[in-house]
Structures are given as C-alpha cells and as structure tokens.
Design a protein around this motif. Structure first.
Motif, PDB file in Angstrom:
ATOM      1  N   UNK A 198       5.026  -8.147 -14.246  1.00 24.73           N
ATOM      2  CA  UNK A 198       3.766  -8.390 -13.549  1.00 24.73           C
ATOM      3  C   UNK A 198       3.310  -7.118 -12.833  1.00 24.73           C
ATOM      4  N   UNK A 199       4.244  -6.487 -12.132  1.00 26.12           N
ATOM      5  CA  UNK A 199       3.881  -5.275 -11.394  1.00 26.12           C
ATOM      6  C   UNK A 199       3.649  -4.088 -12.327  1.00 26.12           C
ATOM      7  N   UNK A 200       4.451  -4.020 -13.393  1.00 28.07           N
ATOM      8  CA  UNK A 200       4.363  -2.855 -14.276  1.00 28.07           C
ATOM      9  C   UNK A 200       3.161  -2.919 -15.207  1.00 28.07           C
ATOM     10  N   UNK A 201       2.742  -4.150 -15.569  1.00 25.77           N
ATOM     11  CA  UNK A 201       1.740  -4.249 -16.635  1.00 25.77           C
ATOM     12  C   UNK A 201       0.498  -5.064 -16.286  1.00 25.77           C
ATOM     13  N   UNK A 202       0.666  -6.066 -15.430  1.00 20.16           N
ATOM     14  CA  UNK A 202      -0.420  -7.035 -15.293  1.00 20.16           C
ATOM     15  C   UNK A 202      -0.942  -7.200 -13.874  1.00 20.16           C
ATOM     16  N   UNK A 203      -0.699  -6.231 -12.997  1.00 18.65           N
ATOM     17  CA  UNK A 203      -1.012  -6.490 -11.591  1.00 18.65           C
ATOM     18  C   UNK A 203      -2.452  -6.186 -11.190  1.00 18.65           C
ATOM     19  N   UNK A 204      -3.053  -7.129 -10.533  1.00 18.49           N
ATOM     20  CA  UNK A 204      -4.334  -6.958  -9.822  1.00 18.49           C
ATOM     21  C   UNK A 204      -4.452  -8.184  -8.942  1.00 18.49           C
ATOM     22  N   UNK A 205      -5.482  -8.220  -8.080  1.00 21.12           N
ATOM     23  CA  UNK A 205      -5.631  -9.446  -7.301  1.00 21.12           C
ATOM     24  C   UNK A 205      -6.091 -10.580  -8.221  1.00 21.12           C
ATOM     25  N   UNK A 206      -5.821 -11.795  -7.757  1.00 20.40           N
ATOM     26  CA  UNK A 206      -6.074 -12.949  -8.632  1.00 20.40           C
ATOM     27  C   UNK A 206      -7.359 -13.661  -8.247  1.00 20.40           C
ATOM     28  N   UNK A 207      -7.905 -14.400  -9.203  1.00 16.82           N
ATOM     29  CA  UNK A 207      -9.061 -15.282  -8.996  1.00 16.82           C
ATOM     30  C   UNK A 207     -10.319 -14.530  -8.565  1.00 16.82           C
ATOM     31  N   UNK A 208     -10.374 -13.204  -8.808  1.00 15.63           N
ATOM     32  CA  UNK A 208     -11.535 -12.447  -8.352  1.00 15.63           C
ATOM     33  C   UNK A 208     -12.048 -11.490  -9.411  1.00 15.63           C
ATOM     34  N   UNK A 209     -11.091 -10.752  -9.999  1.00 11.33           N
ATOM     35  CA  UNK A 209     -11.491  -9.631 -10.839  1.00 11.33           C
ATOM     36  C   UNK A 209     -12.317 -10.087 -12.029  1.00 11.33           C
ATOM     37  N   UNK A 210     -13.382  -9.331 -12.309  1.00 17.74           N
ATOM     38  CA  UNK A 210     -14.142  -9.622 -13.514  1.00 17.74           C
ATOM     39  C   UNK A 210     -13.536  -8.839 -14.675  1.00 17.74           C
ATOM     40  N   UNK A 211     -12.560  -7.977 -14.337  1.00 16.67           N
ATOM     41  CA  UNK A 211     -11.965  -7.131 -15.377  1.00 16.67           C
ATOM     42  C   UNK A 211     -10.737  -7.804 -15.976  1.00 16.67           C
ATOM     43  N   UNK A 212     -10.333  -7.284 -17.120  1.00 15.06           N
ATOM     44  CA  UNK A 212      -9.274  -7.939 -17.881  1.00 15.06           C
ATOM     45  C   UNK A 212      -7.951  -7.991 -17.141  1.00 15.06           C
TER      46      UNK A 212
END
Lengths: 411, 151
Positions: A51-65
């Motif tokens: 999750x931290x290495x590949x898929x991390x961003x804030x949740x339920x907000x980002x319009x990005x992938x």
C-alpha cells in the motif's frame, strides 16, 4: 467437527510468520501471548508495505488513479469484514481504531441518545476494561446504572442471573463473545434472545472470538459486533464495528471533521451517510489493506480449523500444567477456547513471566485488563498462556519445561 | 538442569528469603508517616509506614502483595533505612535507583545487602518492582499522603 492442522500444514503456516524465526536469549521464540496480540503473516506485512510502496494516497477524495487504488485497498478491509462477520451490507461496517474505539463509539453516540437517568446498561463480570469503562463514563454522565451479571467459580456466565437483570430500565446488554482473561465462550445467541425478548439491543465484543470461531451476526441476531484487527493476525490501530444499518443511521455522529460531512457551512453542516458519518478524518489506510489481507489469510487457513488446532493445544497445555505443584487454573468453564490462565501458590505471576521469558517463552503476567475478574477469583494477577494458529506441541513442551524451571528457582 | 546465571542472580537465596519471610511486615506502633505505592501494570500494592523521631526513622514497616522482587526489595529496604535520617534515605534512594537501572557501575558494596538487587538491571521490565517500595517510602517521608504510581 473440523480437524486440526497436520504437521506439514502447521510447518507451512508457521513459515508464513517471519517473526517466529528468531531466538530469544539463545532459545527459539515460543510466542504464547496471542490473546494480547497475534503475530502477522507475510501476506499482511506485504499488503501494508505494498500500500505504501505502490498505492498510497488519501482515500475517498482523489480524482486521480492513485487515490482510487488507495481507496480500493482500504475499502477491501470493509468488504472483508462484512464477509468475516456474515453481515448483510458493507456500509454497516465502520472501520475504526479497534474494539475499544468501537465500544466507545456506541457508548457515546448511541448511548447519549438512548440512555437517561435511572436507565441501566448490563454487562458481565468477565468483561475486559474496554467493555466496562466506556459504560461507566456514560452512566456517570447520564445518571444511569451499570449492572453486572455474575460468573460461576469456573468462569462461566450465570445465564439465569443475567436474564434476571434484564428489566424495564435495561437499555443495552454488552458482553464479550470470549473472555480474554478466562477463555470462557459466552452463549451469545441465547443472550441475544433473552435481551430481544425484552426489546433490548445487544453489543458483542468479539475481540477474542473472530480469530478462533466463525461469526455470523445475522444468525446471532445481535445489534453491534466489535473486534480489533491486531488479534486477528492483522495490523494494530484498526478494527471494526458492525451495526445494524437502521441503528447506525439513527445515531448522531461521534467525532466531527473531514470525511464525515456532506456539506459544511458556518451556520450548519450536514452529515454523510453511513459508514462515513462515523469515520471523521483520514483513516488508517494501510490498516484497511492489512485487515483485508488478514481476513483473507484466516479464511484460507480456515477459522474452524484454527479453532480446532487451538483446542488441541489448550487441552495439551491444560494436561501439562497438572504436574506443577500448587498450580491453580483460573477459568475452567466447560466451553472455553484459546486461553490458559493460572496462578501458582507462593509464586507471583510476574516472577513466573520473567522466568519463562528466560526460556524464550512469552506469556502474559498481570491482570489482563480485567481487574474485576482478578478480584472475583481473589488473585492479584494470573499467568496467561494463549494460543494462535502458529503454535505447536513443541511450544506446549517449552511451557512445561519453563514451569519446571520456575519451581526449581523458588524451591 | 543448568539454570540461566542471570536468572539465578535475580532470584538468589537472599532475595527468596526476604520474599518468603519479609522483615518488618506490618504497621509499626506509633507510625506517623505512610504512603501507598501501586504498580498499575501488575496490580502490586505496597504500603510503607514510618515513625520519625527528630528526622530519623525510628520504626519502619510495610504491607502489601507483590512479586518476589517487589516484596524482597521492600523487606531489604526496611532493614536498610531503619535509623537513617530523611536526608540519608534520600541519598540512598538515588544510589539504589542507579544500582538497579545500571546507571552506576559501583559494585554496590557500599549499599550493603541492597546490592543483591543489582541483578534486576538485566531485567528492565522488573526495575519498577524493585523501586516500588522506595517510591512509597519517599512519598511517606514527604508526607504527601498521596498514593504513588510507577506509571
């Protein structure tokens, strides 16, 4: 009845837990404290790291992938919890810090709305502090009363006594599914039936149950069910509260902030739908991913087989400690799982814990966050050996050897 | 069976003797100072009583339930502090603390029998057991009457 693991299966499962492959004070680590917290399989460690290495961003907000991937990984924890508990809908699953926070949420949100002066909350004498203190705080604030159903000398709940205490002022029954200090399995389905017959909802603290037995909240008929991931081979700092949708929807928000709102104006804000209404702030995103992996791991091993395996170890350990002079088991209920709690005449639990540690054996010594249980049995503390899916017969042998050393030291 | 030497050092004969037969157990007559020490992590509770005459400990006693280390430490403490002035006790508390936390490398010979507790330094989780009675004694002498906690 499901069969326990074969030696080959157990060896493979043990190999999934990197932490077990180490020596403590020159001796192989024997971890017998899973009731406090379980160790983590590689699948969970990898899920958190990925999750931290590949898929991390804030949740339920980002319009990005990337934000979508993080959200998906976190939400997988919610869906896995729904599956684990056989809950009807994922939106009924609140991802929180753990069972403690889950119970506090019910006390503060549901409790403040439904509990008034003279009302009663009913618990049992075997509860963990996390299922006592939140209710005491609520009762103090509301002028309500905490009522306690007693337990037998073997650590079994006295069901008739509990039934007698469900009265017109009872607002909620809150009970452990499995006692952390005694291992007692409570007849939760019967408790739910008794309470519901009087129109009283039931919260079940499943912290010690979910890693040892299948749980079906629909079959149980309960109204809330709480657990922590860290006792289910998952990360610490995350856990879940399942609640019936209609109850959760009628409950006011607990903590305010981002994520839990619909719109915010200085005059008034409106709140999001469940579950987000109860999830203010950025959550433990990696924890959600780790929780999903932990549940997947337990499902693959088979929770019934984990339970059957631990039953064998518990029986072996119970037999092994019989040879220890002056040893008394605390908690001998006919239906118990996972936990062997005991005291030895003239030897304090802490001294036992220290000496066992020198043998590489990690057990808990203390009151296990259940001081009323200690008071009930008239002991200041107990030694508690508890099992996980990775424990073996050799671990029980190490406990037996360690206890011989204890007796030798104190001779 | 060969026993781990550090374990044997922690649970040596004198410590087990003080655990099984604690000295100055109970509240001495005329005690005018007392305090309770609690370790909330393990539930150990030790009450310490003292009778001060001209700033000197004339009588000392303790009660409570605890592990071998906390009980023996309390018992050894009562032997060590009887007859000392409060200033001398304060200095001894500091030196004892340094001994069991390993901050002092003195042999402990000046601490007399208290030196048997030096083995605790190899067991960090147990240092609080060894110092519980001393914290209670300090609170008793300071006369706060407030229970002291290790946490």
């Amino acid at each position: 009845m499901s069969l326990p693991f074969t030696d080959v299966e157990l060896a493979r499962l043990r190999a999934d837990f990197p932490i077990l492959d180490q020596k403590v004070r020159g001796k192989p680590l024997v971890y017998l404290d899973s009731a406090a917290s379980t160790q983590k399989p590689r699948a969970v460690i990898d899920a958190v790291a990925r999750l931290y290495a590949e898929d991390y961003a804030n949740v339920h907000r980002g319009v990005y992938q990337l934000g979508e991937r993080a959200t998906r990984a976190f939400e997988a924890g919610r869906e896995a919890t729904r599956r684990l508990l056989h809950a009807p809908e994922a939106r009924e699953v609140l991802l929180l810090r753990g069972a403690t926070e889950a119970i506090n949420l019910v006390a503060q949100s549901w409790g403040r709305r439904h509990v008034g002066a003279g009302d009663e909350i009913l618990i049992t004498a075997m509860e963990h502090h996390s299922n006592i203190v939140p209710w005491q705080m609520l009762c103090e604030e509301r002028g309500a009363r905490l009522v306690v159903a007693p337990i037998d000398d073997d650590g079994s709940l006295l069901l008739d006594e509990l039934a007698r205490r469900i009265g017109p002022r009872t607002r909620l029954v809150s009970v452990a599914h499995v006692s952390n200090a005694l291992g007692t399995v409570n007849p939760v389905q019967e408790i739910v039936e008794l309470a519901h017959a009087q129109g009283v909802p039931v919260l079940i603290d499943g912290a010690q149950a979910v890693a040892r037995m299948p749980v079906d909240v629909q079959a149980l008929g309960c109204d809330f069910y709480a657990f922590s991931a860290h006792k289910l081979y998952g990360p610490s700092g995350i856990g879940a509260l399942w609640g019936r949708a209609e109850l959760l929807e009628a409950m006011p928000p607990w903590q305010g902030g981002g994520e839990m709102i619909e719109t915010v104006h200085f005059e008034k804000s409106t709140y999001a739908e469940i579950p987000h209404k109860f999830e203010a702030g950025t959550p433990h995103i990696a924890g959600g991913a780790g929780l999903a992996a932990a549940i997947g791991y337990v499902e693959a091993a088979g929770v019934e087989r984990i339970g059957a395996h631990e039953d064998v170890l518990l029986a072996l350990a119970t037999e092994a400690v019989r040879e220890v002079p002056g040893l008394r088991l605390i908690g001998t209920a006919p239906h118990k799982v996972g936990v062997l709690s005991f005291v030895i005449d003239g030897i304090h639990a802490h001294d036992v814990g220290t000496i066992l540690d020198r043998e590489g054996v990690a057990v808990r010594a203390g009151h296990h966050c259940a001081q009323p249980v200690m008071q009930r049995f008239g002991v200041p503390a107990t030694v508690r050996a508890s099992f996980g899916l990775y424990n073996s017969r050799e671990d029980v042998d190490a406990l037996r050897r360690g206890l011989r050393t204890v007796i030798e030291v104190f001779q | 069976m060969s026993m781990d030497p550090e374990l044997r050092d922690l649970y040596q004969t004198m410590i087990l003797d003080h655990y099984k037969k604690p000295r100055h157990y109970g509240r001495p007559a005329g005690a005018d100072r007392e305090a309770e020490g609690v370790n909330p992590l393990c539930g150990d509770e030790i009450h310490v009583y003292a009778k001060l005459v001209n700033d000197r400990i004339e009588e000392i006693g303790f009660e409570g339930s605890g592990c071998a280390i906390s009980t023996a430490a309390a018992s050894l403490m009562t032997d060590a502090v009887k007859g000392l002035t409060t200033g001398e006790v304060e200095a001894l508390i500091e030196r004892f603390h340094d001994l069991v936390t390993g901050q002092s490398h003195e042999s402990g010979s000046e601490l007399g029998k208290l030196a048997v507790l030096a083995g605790v330094r190899e067991f960090p989780a147990r240092v609080k057991c060894a110092t519980l009675a001393w914290h209670a004694l300090r609170a008793a002498l300071e006369g706060t009457g407030e229970p002291v906690s290790t946490e």
